[in-house]
Design an enzyme around this catalytic site. Structure first.
Site, PDB file in Angstrom:
ATOM      1  N   ASP A   1       0.240   5.377   0.484  1.00  0.00           N
ATOM      2  CA  ASP A   1      -0.843   6.255   0.966  1.00  0.00           C
ATOM      3  C   ASP A   1      -0.537   7.738   0.952  1.00  0.00           C
ATOM      4  O   ASP A   1       0.545   8.141   1.396  1.00  0.00           O
ATOM      5  CB  ASP A   1      -1.112   5.975   2.465  1.00  0.00           C
ATOM      6  CG  ASP A   1      -1.678   4.624   2.730  1.00  0.00           C
ATOM      7  OD1 ASP A   1      -2.442   4.130   1.912  1.00  0.00           O
ATOM      8  OD2 ASP A   1      -1.347   4.062   3.806  1.00  0.00           O
TER       9      ASP A   1
ATOM     10  N   GLU B   1       0.840  -1.203   0.000  1.00  0.00           N
ATOM     11  CA  GLU B   1       0.000   0.000   0.000  1.00  0.00           C
ATOM     12  C   GLU B   1       0.874   1.251   0.000  1.00  0.00           C
ATOM     13  O   GLU B   1       1.896   1.301   0.677  1.00  0.00           O
ATOM     14  CB  GLU B   1      -0.904  -0.019   1.242  1.00  0.00           C
ATOM     15  CG  GLU B   1      -1.977   1.048   1.256  1.00  0.00           C
ATOM     16  CD  GLU B   1      -2.932   0.903   2.459  1.00  0.00           C
ATOM     17  OE1 GLU B   1      -3.413  -0.212   2.728  1.00  0.00           O
ATOM     18  OE2 GLU B   1      -3.156   1.926   3.127  1.00  0.00           O
TER      19      GLU B   1
ATOM     20  N   GLU C   1      -2.644  10.530   3.122  1.00  0.00           N
ATOM     21  CA  GLU C   1      -3.750  10.663   4.077  1.00  0.00           C
ATOM     22  C   GLU C   1      -3.748  12.061   4.673  1.00  0.00           C
ATOM     23  O   GLU C   1      -2.750  12.471   5.277  1.00  0.00           O
ATOM     24  CB  GLU C   1      -3.620   9.628   5.196  1.00  0.00           C
ATOM     25  CG  GLU C   1      -3.788   8.203   4.707  1.00  0.00           C
ATOM     26  CD  GLU C   1      -3.644   7.166   5.812  1.00  0.00           C
ATOM     27  OE1 GLU C   1      -4.352   6.159   5.752  1.00  0.00           O
ATOM     28  OE2 GLU C   1      -2.806   7.362   6.722  1.00  0.00           O
TER      29      GLU C   1
END
Ligand code: NAG
Ligand code: NAG
Ligand code: NAG
Length: 279
Positions: free
Chosen positions: A108, A106, A110
């Site tokens: 990311d 993953e 955020e």
């Protein structure tokens, strides 16, 4: 005179349409969750995701899985201030149906909803915990800005408005895991307890997304093979993308120095072996 004005209007409407069609939500993405908390305009040029107390937020995902690419989206975070509501754009190898697996890949972005804060994180077939946090040099809730992840077999680069803020190198020769499974792009708004308590009196929280087109090499998750995605027929696999330029490195270091306030590599407890290898 009138004719020219009308013609100009018609031409600009036509060109907006064709841009829209080439770059539209429906072409690249599909609704994932959040029913009445998900809204896309008829032209497919803008999506809004809403978070309030009666929902678990909302999200969308790319229609396909990929093995490399240059992914980007424009987004504007909710203008209402709170902790605990995270707006995201990320790549993940986790299937969206069923329970998320701890061990997956993953990448990311955020946004934590306060203090202009954005966190990047990387999961390497594990539970992640490779966070870096920045205070952005602009208010991400005021305007749309571009957030980008370039992924090829040499490196992964996170960029904000074309400014590199993070590089993760393929150091598999030195025993560091590098993503080798297909991933899809996801975007969402949700209530993340790690980002603090929510000020519900400010709800609803609305995140907006635009500019859905991206360039990537499709690699069905079922086959598990992404080796064809390192072909140099794709621009992001060409040698100029194997490493940042000297000017980009200088720029990244400057922005890290000015705006990064947390790095897992700076802490003995969270430090990992790749920390000394990503320069
Ligand atoms: C997409 O863009 C190309 C050129 O960039 C154009 O020729 C084509 O008509 C566009 N397609 C649509 C469906 O608008
Ligand atoms: C990482 O780099 C090595 C060469 O050092 C290469 O053989 C391998 O395919 C790369 N890994 C991925 C997942 O692209
Ligand atoms: C992908 O990486 C994982 C973790 O490093 C490794 O166990 C696995 O053998 C790799 N798979 C392929 C197809 O290279």
């Amino acid at each position: 005179m009138d004719f020219i004005i009308i013609l100009t209007i018609i031409l600009s409407v036509l060109s907006m349409k064709s841009n829209g069609a080439n770059n539209s939500f429906d072409q690249y993405y599909t609704y994932l969750w959040g029913t009445d908390h998900f809204w896309v305009n008829p032209q497919g040029t803008e999506v809004q995701l809403k978070m309030d107390k009666n929902s678990g937020g909302a999200g969308f995902k790319s229609k396909l899985d990929f093995g490399s690419g240059s992914f980007h989206i424009k987004l504007k975070t909710p203008d209402k201030r709170t902790r605990g509501i995270v707006t995201s754009f990320y790549l993940t190898s986790n299937p969206d149906d069923g329970t998320p697996q701890e061990n997956h890949f993953e990448l990311d972005f955020e946004f934590w909803g306060m203090d202009r804060m954005v966190q990047t994180n990387i999961f390497l077939n594990d539970g992640g915990r490779r966070e870096q946090r920045f205070h952005l040099w602009f208010d991400p809730s005021k305007d749309f800005h571009m957030y980008q992840i370039i992924w090829n077999s040499h490196q992964i680069v996170f960029m904000v408005d074309n400014i590199p803020i993070r590089v993760f190198k393929n150091n598999s020769a030195k025993g560091i895991t590098f993503p080798n499974k297909s991933m899809h792009a996801d975007a969402s708004i949700w209530n993340a307890p790690f980002a603090g308590p929510v000020t519900w009196s400010e709800a609803p929280f609305i995140a907006q997304y635009q500019d859905f087109g991206f360039d990537a090499c499709s690699a069905p998750a079922k086959s598990g093979d992404i080796s064809h995605c390192s072909s140099q027929q794709y621009f992001w696999n060409k040698p100029e993308y194997w490493e940042l330029s000297a000017a980009q490195k200088q720029q990244m270091n400057k922005y890290k120095k000015s705006y990064m306030f947390y790095d897992y590599c700076s802490n003995k407890i969270t430090w990992k072996p790749e920390c000394s290898l990503n320069e």
